[in-house]
Design an enzyme around this catalytic site. Sequence first.
Site, PDB file in Angstrom:
ATOM      1  N   GLU A 135       0.811  -1.226   0.000  1.00 24.19           N
ATOM      2  CA  GLU A 135       0.000   0.000   0.000  1.00 24.19           C
ATOM      3  C   GLU A 135       0.840   1.270   0.000  1.00 24.19           C
ATOM      4  OE1 GLU A 135      -2.825  -0.526   3.182  1.00 24.19           O
ATOM      5  OE2 GLU A 135      -3.650  -2.346   2.281  1.00 24.19           O
ATOM      6  N   ASN A 195       2.282  -4.997  -3.228  1.00 29.39           N
ATOM      7  CA  ASN A 195       0.864  -5.294  -3.052  1.00 29.39           C
ATOM      8  C   ASN A 195       0.094  -3.989  -2.833  1.00 29.39           C
ATOM      9  OD1 ASN A 195      -1.167  -7.419  -2.540  1.00 29.39           O
ATOM     10  ND2 ASN A 195      -1.142  -6.739  -0.401  1.00 29.39           N
ATOM     11  N   HIS A 235     -10.214  -5.811  -3.017  1.00 34.55           N
ATOM     12  CA  HIS A 235     -11.359  -5.617  -2.112  1.00 34.55           C
ATOM     13  C   HIS A 235     -12.394  -4.819  -2.915  1.00 34.55           C
ATOM     14  CE1 HIS A 235      -9.283  -7.133   1.398  1.00 34.55           C
ATOM     15  NE2 HIS A 235      -8.267  -6.339   1.163  1.00 34.55           N
ATOM     16  N   GLU A 266      -6.239 -10.431  -1.900  1.00 44.48           N
ATOM     17  CA  GLU A 266      -7.095 -10.224  -0.722  1.00 44.48           C
ATOM     18  C   GLU A 266      -8.556 -10.149  -1.152  1.00 44.48           C
ATOM     19  OE1 GLU A 266      -5.685  -6.962   1.686  1.00 44.48           O
ATOM     20  OE2 GLU A 266      -3.586  -7.520   1.412  1.00 44.48           O
ATOM     21  N   ASP A 268     -12.288 -10.023  -1.772  1.00 47.43           N
ATOM     22  CA  ASP A 268     -13.655 -10.107  -1.256  1.00 47.43           C
ATOM     23  C   ASP A 268     -14.496  -9.172  -2.110  1.00 47.43           C
ATOM     24  OD1 ASP A 268     -12.942  -7.595  -0.025  1.00 47.43           O
ATOM     25  OD2 ASP A 268     -12.587  -8.579   1.890  1.00 47.43           O
TER      26      ASP A 268
HETATM   27  O1  9MR Z   1      -8.137  -8.089   7.791  1.00 43.28           O
HETATM   28  C1  9MR Z   1      -7.219  -7.319   8.547  1.00 43.28           C
HETATM   29  C2  9MR Z   1      -7.896  -6.842   9.816  1.00 43.28           C
HETATM   30  O2  9MR Z   1      -8.156  -7.943  10.673  1.00 43.28           O
HETATM   31  C3  9MR Z   1      -7.015  -5.827  10.521  1.00 43.28           C
HETATM   32  O3  9MR Z   1      -7.716  -5.295  11.620  1.00 43.28           O
HETATM   33  C4  9MR Z   1      -6.642  -4.739   9.551  1.00 43.28           C
HETATM   34  C5  9MR Z   1      -5.761  -3.712  10.211  1.00 43.28           C
HETATM   35  O4  9MR Z   1      -5.219  -2.811   9.316  1.00 43.28           O
HETATM   36  O5  9MR Z   1      -5.956  -5.290   8.444  1.00 43.28           O
HETATM   37  C6  9MR Z   1      -6.774  -6.148   7.709  1.00 43.28           C
HETATM   38  O6  9MR Z   1      -6.069  -6.621   6.578  1.00 43.28           O
HETATM   39  C7  9MR Z   1      -5.714  -5.637   5.605  1.00 43.28           C
HETATM   40  C8  9MR Z   1      -4.445  -6.097   4.942  1.00 43.28           C
HETATM   41  O7  9MR Z   1      -3.437  -6.335   5.885  1.00 43.28           O
HETATM   42  C9  9MR Z   1      -3.962  -5.089   3.904  1.00 43.28           C
HETATM   43  N1  9MR Z   1      -5.007  -4.765   2.968  1.00 43.28           N
HETATM   44  C10 9MR Z   1      -6.291  -4.415   3.515  1.00 43.28           C
HETATM   45  C11 9MR Z   1      -6.760  -5.495   4.498  1.00 43.28           C
HETATM   46  C12 9MR Z   1      -8.142  -5.181   4.981  1.00 43.28           C
HETATM   47  O8  9MR Z   1      -8.155  -3.991   5.710  1.00 43.28           O
END
Ligand code: 9MR
Length: 497
Positions: A135, A195, A235, A266, A268
């Site tokens: 990111e 990513n 997402h 990732e 969804d």
């Molecule tokens: O799914 C993850 C969630 O449980 C955490 O609270 C969150 C914190 O930033 O991160 C989520 O995973 C993220 C991933 O690491 C990077 N891309 C976005 C994902 C969804 O927010």
Amino acid sequence: MVGGAVAVQSIGPAAAAETTLRAAAAKAGLFFGVAASPNRLYPIVGQEFNQLTPENVMKPDTLATSSGGLQNTSGADTLVNHAQSNNMLVRGHTLVWHSQAGALQGASQATLNTFIGNAINRWGSKIAYWDVVNEALEDNNTGRRRNQWPHTMNRDANGDGDYFDSGDTDVIRDSFIRAKQVVQAGGFTTKLCINDYDVEGLTVQGGTPNRKANALYDIVRNYRQYIDCVGFQSHFNDNPNSIISSDLQANIQRFADLGVEVHITELDIDDDLSNNDIGSGQAENYRKVVRACLNVAKCTGITVWGISDSESWRSSERGLLFTGGNGSYQKKAAYTAVLDELNKGRTVSTSSVPTSSVPTSSVPTSSVPTSSVPTSSVPTSSVPTSSVPTSSVPTSSVPTGGGCSASVSVNAWTGGFVVSVRVTAGASTINGWNVRLTLPSGATVTNAWSANRSANSGTVQFTNVSYNGRVNAGQYTEFGFQGTGTATGLTPVCTAS
Ligand code: 9MR
């Protein structure tokens, strides 16, 4: 082991359909994975999926000490061991990220390098893919890097708006250089990925160019020798920049044409996508995404961001393949659609996919620091930054009639080069092009992007790929290639079709 070599499946009469996602995916030559946590390693994880991404326990806020050491590795170890005993690949997620940075927040590049080394070395080849940088790009389709640590360490020395020049500082480049050194020094098979989200389509809602995707593309093209794979988080939701665009496949293809693997990392999909422009209904949308990946040979894996809706980070959008929870799950229509699409297999040939990867010898390995590394010792001087030609050789100008012209820019270093070729249309729009040039003896093309090529040495013909054949009158498109040896005296000849 899946995910390394890509098998191309021909559509043929009737092999029996597989009944799990992992089996159907493996047959089609890709992995199908899931994000998981150590407390949710239910049997379904190993039954349905053959790749695992730690949803949280491999992030710096869990793993890193302030000096770049490791701590709290037990959750990660649990997941890695579970993956190994279930014959699953692991994606390490993630090393350099502005969010969930924990004790690394505000750290120097030297400390990041220390952490990168410690994390990669701890699991070695047990990690098939590491998200080295996550990111890095800003929201809202600006195409800019984030204005947040660690990107605030960046310096644009000549003020030209990018960080690709030899005097620039770039946390992305330096983190990948470090990671590549560690992988090479350890002899690991680990591949290194970048990513991001909202990078999936060539365009966003309304047909606006996806500047974030374009910025990611420039990063991968410039640092291709360190970057092995690209993750499209995927997402998908109603945000205008997060839609499933009809040009998803074309965007996957253009990254694949750089020679990197592409992964949907990732996935969804909001089950109520009113702004979605290509499908109706969640199952249909899942089918479209899976098909886009299957149609590109170097799209080698898909990972869903959790098992069931209720246990998802975005439970209100009901974006996953199962309902239920705590180990007891029910398949949704989206599951059946994904399984069915995977069972149809790939329909692509590998002909336009670069077959050789970037030579590892071009990665500076001379000094492989194993602990804390001052940024000054990161060997950036030998990094070929293709946007900084050491010699720029415009060999022909814009043609006044029809047809096309081509010019080359050569960025050379000892033993190797990157050539960027610009194809310019004349007074009429062209729908395809062919650029012929002759390499000096001893020069060999090792990798090319955004073009097909007829040979690796001697006289080579480069032709357009699907998305860049059409060039409007007076406009240009560019492709490139990397090679070993020298690339002096190139005289490209362009023919339009
Ligand atoms: O799914 C993850 C969630 O449980 C955490 O609270 C969150 C914190 O930033 O991160 C989520 O995973 C993220 C991933 O690491 C990077 N891309 C976005 C994902 C969804 O927010």
